[in-house]
Design a protein around this motif. Sequence first.
Motif, PDB file in Angstrom:
ATOM      1  N   MET A   1       0.840  -1.210   0.000  1.00  0.00           N
ATOM      2  CA  MET A   1       0.000   0.000   0.000  1.00  0.00           C
ATOM      3  C   MET A   1       0.869   1.251   0.000  1.00  0.00           C
ATOM      4  N   LYS A   2       0.511   2.171  -0.897  1.00  0.00           N
ATOM      5  CA  LYS A   2       1.245   3.443  -0.917  1.00  0.00           C
ATOM      6  C   LYS A   2       0.916   4.255   0.329  1.00  0.00           C
ATOM      7  N   LYS A   3       1.913   4.952   0.830  1.00  0.00           N
ATOM      8  CA  LYS A   3       1.674   5.838   1.973  1.00  0.00           C
ATOM      9  C   LYS A   3       1.101   7.157   1.458  1.00  0.00           C
ATOM     10  N   ARG A   4       0.078   7.637   2.158  1.00  0.00           N
ATOM     11  CA  ARG A   4      -0.498   8.943   1.778  1.00  0.00           C
ATOM     12  C   ARG A   4       0.189  10.050   2.581  1.00  0.00           C
ATOM     13  N   ILE A   5       0.785  10.979   1.852  1.00  0.00           N
ATOM     14  CA  ILE A   5       1.552  12.044   2.509  1.00  0.00           C
ATOM     15  C   ILE A   5       0.929  13.405   2.198  1.00  0.00           C
ATOM     16  N   LEU A   6       0.737  14.186   3.245  1.00  0.00           N
ATOM     17  CA  LEU A   6       0.289  15.573   3.071  1.00  0.00           C
ATOM     18  C   LEU A   6       1.516  16.476   3.202  1.00  0.00           C
ATOM     19  N   LEU A   7       1.792  17.223   2.138  1.00  0.00           N
ATOM     20  CA  LEU A   7       2.959  18.105   2.145  1.00  0.00           C
ATOM     21  C   LEU A   7       2.495  19.540   2.360  1.00  0.00           C
ATOM     22  N   LEU A   8       2.846  20.116   3.510  1.00  0.00           N
ATOM     23  CA  LEU A   8       2.456  21.500   3.806  1.00  0.00           C
ATOM     24  C   LEU A   8       3.572  22.446   3.398  1.00  0.00           C
ATOM     25  N   ALA A   9       3.208  23.520   2.693  1.00  0.00           N
ATOM     26  CA  ALA A   9       4.229  24.466   2.229  1.00  0.00           C
ATOM     27  C   ALA A   9       3.711  25.894   2.299  1.00  0.00           C
ATOM     28  N   GLY A  10       4.619  26.840   2.119  1.00  0.00           N
ATOM     29  CA  GLY A  10       4.246  28.258   2.174  1.00  0.00           C
ATOM     30  C   GLY A  10       4.289  28.728   3.610  1.00  0.00           C
ATOM     31  N   GLY A  11       3.149  29.122   4.135  1.00  0.00           N
ATOM     32  CA  GLY A  11       3.098  29.519   5.531  1.00  0.00           C
ATOM     33  C   GLY A  11       3.205  31.020   5.736  1.00  0.00           C
ATOM     34  N   GLN A  12       3.059  31.401   7.000  1.00  0.00           N
ATOM     35  CA  GLN A  12       2.884  32.820   7.322  1.00  0.00           C
ATOM     36  C   GLN A  12       4.169  33.602   7.546  1.00  0.00           C
ATOM     37  N   SER A  13       5.313  32.950   7.487  1.00  0.00           N
ATOM     38  CA  SER A  13       6.551  33.663   7.823  1.00  0.00           C
ATOM     39  C   SER A  13       7.163  34.327   6.600  1.00  0.00           C
ATOM     40  N   GLY A  14       8.208  35.100   6.833  1.00  0.00           N
ATOM     41  CA  GLY A  14       8.952  35.745   5.759  1.00  0.00           C
ATOM     42  C   GLY A  14       9.625  34.744   4.837  1.00  0.00           C
ATOM     43  N   GLU A  15       9.636  33.484   5.227  1.00  0.00           N
ATOM     44  CA  GLU A  15      10.280  32.455   4.410  1.00  0.00           C
ATOM     45  C   GLU A  15       9.268  31.663   3.580  1.00  0.00           C
ATOM     46  N   HIS A  16       8.099  32.253   3.338  1.00  0.00           N
ATOM     47  CA  HIS A  16       7.028  31.634   2.547  1.00  0.00           C
ATOM     48  C   HIS A  16       7.544  31.141   1.186  1.00  0.00           C
ATOM     49  N   GLU A  17       8.210  32.025   0.453  1.00  0.00           N
ATOM     50  CA  GLU A  17       8.659  31.690  -0.903  1.00  0.00           C
ATOM     51  C   GLU A  17       9.745  30.613  -0.889  1.00  0.00           C
ATOM     52  N   VAL A  18      10.628  30.689   0.112  1.00  0.00           N
ATOM     53  CA  VAL A  18      11.686  29.679   0.241  1.00  0.00           C
ATOM     54  C   VAL A  18      11.042  28.302   0.427  1.00  0.00           C
ATOM     55  N   SER A  19       9.991  28.278   1.247  1.00  0.00           N
ATOM     56  CA  SER A  19       9.286  27.029   1.505  1.00  0.00           C
ATOM     57  C   SER A  19       8.658  26.467   0.229  1.00  0.00           C
ATOM     58  N   LEU A  20       8.065  27.335  -0.591  1.00  0.00           N
ATOM     59  CA  LEU A  20       7.455  26.861  -1.844  1.00  0.00           C
ATOM     60  C   LEU A  20       8.507  26.232  -2.756  1.00  0.00           C
ATOM     61  N   MET A  21       9.692  26.832  -2.784  1.00  0.00           N
ATOM     62  CA  MET A  21      10.767  26.264  -3.612  1.00  0.00           C
ATOM     63  C   MET A  21      11.170  24.885  -3.096  1.00  0.00           C
ATOM     64  N   SER A  22      11.319  24.781  -1.765  1.00  0.00           N
ATOM     65  CA  SER A  22      11.678  23.492  -1.164  1.00  0.00           C
ATOM     66  C   SER A  22      10.607  22.450  -1.482  1.00  0.00           C
ATOM     67  N   ALA A  23       9.333  22.863  -1.385  1.00  0.00           N
ATOM     68  CA  ALA A  23       8.223  21.921  -1.593  1.00  0.00           C
ATOM     69  C   ALA A  23       8.219  21.376  -3.018  1.00  0.00           C
ATOM     70  N   ARG A  24       8.526  22.235  -3.982  1.00  0.00           N
ATOM     71  CA  ARG A  24       8.580  21.753  -5.376  1.00  0.00           C
ATOM     72  C   ARG A  24       9.626  20.652  -5.522  1.00  0.00           C
ATOM     73  N   SER A  25      10.766  20.834  -4.871  1.00  0.00           N
ATOM     74  CA  SER A  25      11.829  19.812  -4.933  1.00  0.00           C
ATOM     75  C   SER A  25      11.367  18.508  -4.287  1.00  0.00           C
ATOM     76  N   VAL A  26      10.736  18.615  -3.101  1.00  0.00           N
ATOM     77  CA  VAL A  26      10.309  17.405  -2.388  1.00  0.00           C
ATOM     78  C   VAL A  26       9.218  16.670  -3.166  1.00  0.00           C
ATOM     79  N   LEU A  27       8.285  17.429  -3.757  1.00  0.00           N
ATOM     80  CA  LEU A  27       7.208  16.823  -4.558  1.00  0.00           C
ATOM     81  C   LEU A  27       7.771  15.984  -5.695  1.00  0.00           C
ATOM     82  N   ASN A  28       8.793  16.502  -6.344  1.00  0.00           N
ATOM     83  CA  ASN A  28       9.409  15.772  -7.454  1.00  0.00           C
ATOM     84  C   ASN A  28      10.196  14.566  -6.996  1.00  0.00           C
TER      85      ASN A  28
END
Length: 339
Positions: A1-28
Amino acid sequence: MKKRILLLAGGQSGEHEVSLMSARSVLNALPRDQFDVTPVVISKQGRWLPPTETQRALESGEAPTGGDLVLHRAASAEGYDAVFPLLHGPMGEDGTVQGLLTLAGIPFVGSGVLGSAVSMDKIMTKQVLASAGIPQVAWALAVRREWQAQPDTVRERAAALGYPLFVKPANLGSSVGISKVARAEDLDGALNLAFSLDRRVILEAMTAHKPREVEVGILGNDAPIASPVGELRFDADFYDYETKYTEGRASMHIPAPLPPEVAEQIRTLALRAFRALDCAGLARVDFFYVEETGELLLNEVNTMPGFTTTSMYPKLFEAAGLNYSALVTRLVELALEDR
Ligand code: ADP
Ligand code: MG
Ligand code: MG
């Protein structure tokens, strides 16, 4: 069975954009034959975006307004095997989201409430690490009310540390709100800036000479391992926001050219700090190495470090033989591990 993963990204801090970049890498990188990954972008307003808006935010790097209140959306996290909260800074890396996920009973990547909260706060980190016997720069605490009511006591505290000194909001990252203060005349401006961003501020003595900045990755839960040591070099007075995020301003050197015993000491101190702070999963532990005196001082512990394929943390483990995809897979396994 595949594991279901929820990937949270962005967020309220000044590092919102950095997080989106990281998330794109992890998604791939999370292997599709093992994981079924659903991304959810959290807007700068703290709202959890539905799938189409999430997709748009990931592609454009900009989160729209709208979306659902966190508490409403969190219920839909039910049914996931694990959450990867790839969020940096306040309201993401500081134990708040970790508390929500703990209440919801869903395993997640990285440190829990305690390790996240203490590591995000530069003052609490210093206190815990001091009691663990880990070398750090001299420092002092100031709170906003005190700065408003008795500014002279705060100024005296700064003078006792000596100039130049660093003034930092206790709970931020990416060098936001940090000033290097060369002279007493510049102290008030630096304190006003830091207090506009946080109720608590840390004053730090500067290392005796401009330090070399060396970093090490830690991976694991209660039997953590340390990566090789890396070094950041940059052409600036200190590693400020602009230097961090302007392409080509800083370079990474892995392994850092250091005497082997210094590198080993860095790894040992980093593992000790990880345990003292009750971290889990991952952390990047940053040090100052003062070459002239041989001093090694722990600067800070980041419980959700930058995570693009070219970020320091993944690069450190790549040098240890663990590629990006194997690394994120290992992090999910650690989240699911019985402890
Ligand atoms: P952040 O969490 O925002 O990265 P840091 O505490 O790491 O904040 O400080 C950012 C940068 O400022 C460091 O990487 C270093 O270049 C410089 N710096 C901070 N504190 C000191 C210090 N006490 N002595 C010398 N340099 C410092
Ligand atoms: Mg930091
Ligand atoms: Mg830092």
